[in-house]
Motif scaffolding. Structure first.
Motif, PDB file in Angstrom:
ATOM      1  N   SER A  92       0.815  -1.228   0.000  1.00  0.00           N
ATOM      2  CA  SER A  92       0.000   0.000   0.000  1.00  0.00           C
ATOM      3  C   SER A  92       0.844   1.272   0.000  1.00  0.00           C
ATOM      4  CB  SER A  92      -0.906   0.002   1.235  1.00  0.00           C
ATOM      5  OG  SER A  92      -0.118  -0.027   2.411  1.00  0.00           O
ATOM      6  N   ALA A  93       2.177   1.160  -0.056  1.00  0.00           N
ATOM      7  CA  ALA A  93       3.055   2.335  -0.010  1.00  0.00           C
ATOM      8  C   ALA A  93       2.819   3.224  -1.227  1.00  0.00           C
ATOM      9  CB  ALA A  93       4.512   1.901   0.054  1.00  0.00           C
ATOM     10  N   GLN A  94       2.799   4.523  -0.977  1.00  0.00           N
ATOM     11  CA  GLN A  94       2.603   5.511  -2.034  1.00  0.00           C
ATOM     12  C   GLN A  94       3.963   5.989  -2.551  1.00  0.00           C
ATOM     13  OE1 GLN A  94      -0.473   6.438  -3.270  1.00  0.00           O
ATOM     14  NE2 GLN A  94      -1.094   4.709  -1.992  1.00  0.00           N
ATOM     15  N   PRO A  95       4.037   6.441  -3.808  1.00  0.00           N
ATOM     16  CA  PRO A  95       5.300   6.950  -4.342  1.00  0.00           C
ATOM     17  C   PRO A  95       5.794   8.145  -3.530  1.00  0.00           C
ATOM     18  CG  PRO A  95       3.676   6.692  -6.089  1.00  0.00           C
ATOM     19  CD  PRO A  95       2.963   6.467  -4.797  1.00  0.00           C
ATOM     20  N   GLY A  96       7.099   8.216  -3.363  1.00  0.00           N
ATOM     21  CA  GLY A  96       7.694   9.327  -2.633  1.00  0.00           C
ATOM     22  C   GLY A  96       9.040   8.938  -2.058  1.00  0.00           C
ATOM     23  N   THR A  97       9.654   9.878  -1.347  1.00  0.00           N
ATOM     24  CA  THR A  97      10.932   9.653  -0.685  1.00  0.00           C
ATOM     25  C   THR A  97      10.679   9.580   0.814  1.00  0.00           C
ATOM     26  OG1 THR A  97      12.102  10.847  -2.422  1.00  0.00           O
ATOM     27  CG2 THR A  97      13.273  10.540  -0.343  1.00  0.00           C
ATOM     28  N   TYR A  98      11.164   8.513   1.448  1.00  0.00           N
ATOM     29  CA  TYR A  98      10.922   8.264   2.859  1.00  0.00           C
ATOM     30  C   TYR A  98      12.248   8.150   3.601  1.00  0.00           C
ATOM     31  CZ  TYR A  98       6.249   7.139   1.207  1.00  0.00           C
ATOM     32  OH  TYR A  98       5.015   7.198   0.615  1.00  0.00           O
ATOM     33  N   GLU A  99      12.293   8.717   4.813  1.00  0.00           N
ATOM     34  CA  GLU A  99      13.492   8.640   5.632  1.00  0.00           C
ATOM     35  C   GLU A  99      13.450   7.386   6.499  1.00  0.00           C
ATOM     36  OE1 GLU A  99      15.945  11.904   7.952  1.00  0.00           O
ATOM     37  OE2 GLU A  99      14.125  11.365   9.061  1.00  0.00           O
ATOM     38  N   ILE A 100      14.503   6.581   6.412  1.00  0.00           N
ATOM     39  CA  ILE A 100      14.658   5.385   7.227  1.00  0.00           C
ATOM     40  C   ILE A 100      15.689   5.716   8.309  1.00  0.00           C
ATOM     41  CG2 ILE A 100      15.224   2.932   7.223  1.00  0.00           C
ATOM     42  CD1 ILE A 100      12.765   3.752   5.478  1.00  0.00           C
ATOM     43  N   VAL A 101      15.374   5.423   9.577  1.00  0.00           N
ATOM     44  CA  VAL A 101      16.222   5.789  10.706  1.00  0.00           C
ATOM     45  C   VAL A 101      16.676   4.518  11.425  1.00  0.00           C
ATOM     46  CG1 VAL A 101      16.355   7.079  12.874  1.00  0.00           C
ATOM     47  CG2 VAL A 101      14.928   7.933  11.001  1.00  0.00           C
ATOM     48  N   VAL A 102      17.970   4.439  11.747  1.00  0.00           N
ATOM     49  CA  VAL A 102      18.524   3.342  12.532  1.00  0.00           C
ATOM     50  C   VAL A 102      19.137   3.936  13.795  1.00  0.00           C
ATOM     51  CG1 VAL A 102      20.327   1.579  12.618  1.00  0.00           C
ATOM     52  CG2 VAL A 102      18.893   1.794  10.592  1.00  0.00           C
ATOM     53  N   THR A 103      18.781   3.365  14.949  1.00  0.00           N
ATOM     54  CA  THR A 103      19.302   3.810  16.238  1.00  0.00           C
ATOM     55  C   THR A 103      20.158   2.698  16.833  1.00  0.00           C
ATOM     56  OG1 THR A 103      17.296   5.126  16.582  1.00  0.00           O
ATOM     57  CG2 THR A 103      18.684   4.717  18.505  1.00  0.00           C
ATOM     58  N   CYS A 104      21.416   3.013  17.130  1.00  0.00           N
ATOM     59  CA  CYS A 104      22.345   2.036  17.708  1.00  0.00           C
ATOM     60  C   CYS A 104      21.969   1.771  19.162  1.00  0.00           C
ATOM     61  CB  CYS A 104      23.776   2.563  17.650  1.00  0.00           C
ATOM     62  SG  CYS A 104      24.359   2.921  15.983  1.00  0.00           S
ATOM     63  N   ALA A 105      22.080   0.510  19.578  1.00  0.00           N
ATOM     64  CA  ALA A 105      21.759   0.138  20.959  1.00  0.00           C
ATOM     65  C   ALA A 105      22.816   0.658  21.920  1.00  0.00           C
ATOM     66  CB  ALA A 105      21.633  -1.376  21.082  1.00  0.00           C
ATOM     67  N   ASN A 106      24.068   0.744  21.497  1.00  0.00           N
ATOM     68  CA  ASN A 106      25.161   1.216  22.358  1.00  0.00           C
ATOM     69  C   ASN A 106      25.393   2.712  22.137  1.00  0.00           C
ATOM     70  OD1 ASN A 106      26.134   0.956  19.774  1.00  0.00           O
ATOM     71  ND2 ASN A 106      27.985  -0.162  20.343  1.00  0.00           N
ATOM     72  N   GLY A 107      24.737   3.523  22.893  1.00  0.00           N
ATOM     73  CA  GLY A 107      24.965   4.965  22.811  1.00  0.00           C
ATOM     74  C   GLY A 107      23.843   5.737  22.140  1.00  0.00           C
ATOM     75  N   GLY A 108      22.947   5.081  21.456  1.00  0.00           N
ATOM     76  CA  GLY A 108      21.809   5.774  20.853  1.00  0.00           C
ATOM     77  C   GLY A 108      22.116   6.605  19.625  1.00  0.00           C
ATOM     78  N   ARG A 109      23.258   6.388  18.996  1.00  0.00           N
ATOM     79  CA  ARG A 109      23.600   7.128  17.775  1.00  0.00           C
ATOM     80  C   ARG A 109      22.582   6.800  16.684  1.00  0.00           C
ATOM     81  NH1 ARG A 109      29.207   6.876  14.297  1.00  0.00           N
ATOM     82  NH2 ARG A 109      28.570   8.430  12.780  1.00  0.00           N
ATOM     83  N   GLN A 110      22.181   7.810  15.930  1.00  0.00           N
ATOM     84  CA  GLN A 110      21.209   7.619  14.849  1.00  0.00           C
ATOM     85  C   GLN A 110      21.844   7.923  13.502  1.00  0.00           C
ATOM     86  OE1 GLN A 110      17.660   9.937  15.579  1.00  0.00           O
ATOM     87  NE2 GLN A 110      16.743   8.248  16.703  1.00  0.00           N
ATOM     88  N   VAL A 111      21.517   7.092  12.527  1.00  0.00           N
ATOM     89  CA  VAL A 111      21.903   7.335  11.138  1.00  0.00           C
ATOM     90  C   VAL A 111      20.650   7.214  10.290  1.00  0.00           C
ATOM     91  CG1 VAL A 111      24.324   6.675  11.289  1.00  0.00           C
ATOM     92  CG2 VAL A 111      22.622   4.932  10.898  1.00  0.00           C
ATOM     93  N   THR A 112      20.604   7.963   9.207  1.00  0.00           N
ATOM     94  CA  THR A 112      19.417   7.973   8.358  1.00  0.00           C
ATOM     95  C   THR A 112      19.796   7.747   6.906  1.00  0.00           C
ATOM     96  OG1 THR A 112      19.535  10.363   8.015  1.00  0.00           O
ATOM     97  CG2 THR A 112      18.226   9.597   9.882  1.00  0.00           C
ATOM     98  N   GLY A 113      18.807   7.324   6.147  1.00  0.00           N
ATOM     99  CA  GLY A 113      18.967   7.147   4.708  1.00  0.00           C
ATOM    100  C   GLY A 113      17.629   7.363   4.033  1.00  0.00           C
ATOM    101  N   ASP A 114      17.663   7.715   2.763  1.00  0.00           N
ATOM    102  CA  ASP A 114      16.434   7.972   2.010  1.00  0.00           C
ATOM    103  C   ASP A 114      16.085   6.784   1.124  1.00  0.00           C
ATOM    104  OD1 ASP A 114      16.035  10.471   3.083  1.00  0.00           O
ATOM    105  OD2 ASP A 114      17.118  11.518   1.491  1.00  0.00           O
TER     106      ASP A 114
END
Length: 180
Positions: A92-114
């Protein structure tokens, strides 16, 4: 003119040095990125997520809620200095650009990708690398030369032939002066 050129050159040099100092080192590149494979998908495709931002022995939680896929886990990949995870893009996903977020368990650092979702593309759920093309007929109401039903096609051709013959006969009578 010469007095103005020297301060401007000095200012441009200072800006260039500041920009180089703010840029990340080449060796650090890749440790803070989130890699999505493939980066462009169609609804129903599976996406592989990789990052080295959490360390090879860490774990992480990914969030693909923006595209409607929810959360997913990332774990160490055997023999690789990165974490891997997977999620499926909902049909059911619609066309577009979506941000995917990953949070590290050790320290809570976040990285993102489109992630780019399109309705047509070169990727399928099995990701064979071969382009996908539309299949089937288009429902326009006009039909085709060999439409879905040969009986209806023959009836249409017969109706057009009768109309053409009748029109020719009426024009012939009119030309002779017989009237209609």
């Amino acid at each position: 003119m010469r007095c103005i050129a020297r301060p401007l050159t000095g200012t441009a040099l200072a800006v260039a040095v500041a920009a180089l100092a703010a840029a990340p080192a080449y060796g650090d590149e890749g440790t803070g990125r989130l890699e999505l494979s493939p980066a462009g998908v169609v609804p129903g495709d599976e996406v592989i997520v990789r990052t080295a931002a959490c360390g090879a022995d860490g774990t992480a939680t990914g969030d693909a809620g923006a595209v409607g896929a929810g959360s997913f886990s990332l774990a160490p990949d055997a023999g690789q200095p990165q974490l891997d995870g997977r999620f499926e893009v909902p049909p059911s996903a619609q066309p577009g650009t979506y941000e995917i977020v990953v949070t590290c368990a050790n320290g809570g650092r976040q990285v993102t990708g489109d992630l780019v979702v399109t309705l047509t593309g070169t990727h399928t759920g099995t990701d064979t690398g071969q382009p996908t093309y539309p299949r089937g007929s288009v429902k326009t109401g006009v039909g085709g030369a060999l439409g879905p039903d040969p009986v209806q096609t023959a009836a249409g051709v017969a109706a057009l032939a009768v109309a053409a013959a009748g029109g020719t006969w009426l024009l012939h009578r009119r030309a002779r002066g017989d009237g209609i």
